[in-house]
Design a protein around this motif. Structure first.
Motif, PDB file in Angstrom:
ATOM      1  N   UNK A 182       0.868  -1.203  -0.083  1.00 31.59           N
ATOM      2  CA  UNK A 182       0.262   0.009  -0.524  1.00 31.59           C
ATOM      3  C   UNK A 182       0.832   1.310   0.336  1.00 31.59           C
ATOM      4  N   UNK A 183       1.773   0.818   1.270  1.00 30.37           N
ATOM      5  CA  UNK A 183       3.032   2.451   0.672  1.00 30.37           C
ATOM      6  C   UNK A 183       3.833   2.351   0.000  1.00 30.37           C
ATOM      7  N   UNK A 184       4.022   1.476  -1.154  1.00 31.48           N
ATOM      8  CA  UNK A 184       4.158   1.213  -2.887  1.00 31.48           C
ATOM      9  C   UNK A 184       3.549   2.167  -3.355  1.00 31.48           C
ATOM     10  N   UNK A 185       2.076   1.622  -3.353  1.00 30.45           N
ATOM     11  CA  UNK A 185       1.057   2.025  -4.700  1.00 30.45           C
ATOM     12  C   UNK A 185       1.064   3.657  -3.994  1.00 30.45           C
ATOM     13  N   UNK A 186       1.247   4.173  -2.436  1.00 30.68           N
ATOM     14  CA  UNK A 186       0.832   5.328  -2.517  1.00 30.68           C
ATOM     15  C   UNK A 186       1.827   6.184  -3.198  1.00 30.68           C
ATOM     16  N   UNK A 187       3.444   5.427  -3.300  1.00 30.71           N
ATOM     17  CA  UNK A 187       4.279   6.404  -3.540  1.00 30.71           C
ATOM     18  C   UNK A 187       4.241   6.641  -5.197  1.00 30.71           C
ATOM     19  N   UNK A 188       3.131   5.429  -6.223  1.00 39.17           N
ATOM     20  CA  UNK A 188       3.682   5.425  -7.310  1.00 39.17           C
ATOM     21  C   UNK A 188       2.550   6.121  -7.236  1.00 39.17           C
ATOM     22  N   UNK A 189       1.153   6.353  -6.726  1.00 33.38           N
ATOM     23  CA  UNK A 189       0.126   7.272  -7.911  1.00 33.38           C
ATOM     24  C   UNK A 189       0.429   8.358  -8.155  1.00 33.38           C
ATOM     25  N   UNK A 190      -0.726   7.974  -8.777  1.00 30.15           N
ATOM     26  CA  UNK A 190      -0.640   9.742  -9.822  1.00 30.15           C
ATOM     27  C   UNK A 190      -1.396   9.241 -10.861  1.00 30.15           C
ATOM     28  N   UNK A 213       3.958   7.472 -16.519  1.00 24.74           N
ATOM     29  CA  UNK A 213       4.677   7.586 -17.844  1.00 24.74           C
ATOM     30  C   UNK A 213       5.883   8.419 -17.455  1.00 24.74           C
ATOM     31  N   UNK A 214       6.182   8.933 -16.388  1.00 26.05           N
ATOM     32  CA  UNK A 214       7.608   9.775 -16.808  1.00 26.05           C
ATOM     33  C   UNK A 214       8.898   8.677 -15.952  1.00 26.05           C
ATOM     34  N   UNK A 215       8.364   7.524 -15.619  1.00 29.77           N
ATOM     35  CA  UNK A 215       9.325   6.783 -14.900  1.00 29.77           C
ATOM     36  C   UNK A 215       9.816   5.728 -15.707  1.00 29.77           C
ATOM     37  N   UNK A 216       8.178   5.831 -17.359  1.00 30.11           N
ATOM     38  CA  UNK A 216       8.843   4.533 -18.035  1.00 30.11           C
ATOM     39  C   UNK A 216       9.949   5.443 -19.043  1.00 30.11           C
ATOM     40  N   UNK A 217       9.553   6.557 -19.529  1.00 30.57           N
ATOM     41  CA  UNK A 217      10.820   7.534 -19.974  1.00 30.57           C
ATOM     42  C   UNK A 217      11.957   7.295 -19.756  1.00 30.57           C
ATOM     43  N   UNK A 269       7.964  17.486 -23.788  1.00 32.50           N
ATOM     44  CA  UNK A 269       7.512  17.028 -25.006  1.00 32.50           C
ATOM     45  C   UNK A 269       7.211  15.451 -25.422  1.00 32.50           C
ATOM     46  N   UNK A 270       7.699  15.032 -24.691  1.00 33.60           N
ATOM     47  CA  UNK A 270       6.933  13.691 -24.133  1.00 33.60           C
ATOM     48  C   UNK A 270       6.416  13.115 -24.204  1.00 33.60           C
ATOM     49  N   UNK A 271       5.826  14.004 -23.336  1.00 34.60           N
ATOM     50  CA  UNK A 271       4.343  13.810 -22.389  1.00 34.60           C
ATOM     51  C   UNK A 271       3.607  14.914 -23.143  1.00 34.60           C
TER      52      UNK A 271
END
Length: 121
Positions: free
Chosen positions: A29-37, A42-46, A60-62
């Motif tokens: 749950x803490x990890x999901x809260x950290x990555x929610x948004x 999308x930023x991570x994958x770039x 430009x990428x997003x």
């Protein structure tokens, strides 16, 4: 003379406290809260693959993200230790964003989630 690794070290895997259903759930749950948004993944994958991107490159990428939201998401991930912000003191100012080693280690976990989701089809 004893070496440092004999004095101080991590507990072997077998001596670590195993997760209980409650501690595992709260950790995830803490990890999901950290990555929610909407934009964090999308930023991570770039940024995966060790790329350093300037703010304008990410914009430009997003193209659907606003400047305010991009700044906000990058700051939150920087605070959480996922993204690193590198400031080059020059004129004009140059700021690059990249993943910390811990942030880069998310790649296999997200790949596993993607494969898990594909298995449903």
């Amino acid at each position: 003379m004893t070496s440092t690794h004999e004095k101080v070290g991590y507990a072997p895997e077998s001596k670590r406290t195993p997760y209980t259903p409650l501690t595992a759930a709260s950790g995830v749950e803490a990890v999901i809260r950290m990555l929610e948004g909407r934009w964090k993944l999308v930023i991570l994958f770039h940024l995966f693959g060790g790329q350093l991107l300037r703010f304008s490159d990410l914009e430009r990428a997003i193209p659907a993200i606003s400047q305010k939201m991009l700044i906000q998401q990058l700051r939150q991930m920087e605070t959480d230790g996922i993204v690193t912000r590198i400031v080059h003191h020059q004129v004009p100012p140059k700021v690059e964003y990249g993943l910390t080693p811990w942030g880069q280690s998310l790649c296999p976990a997200l790949d596993a989630l993607l494969k898990w989701a594909e298995a449903k089809s």
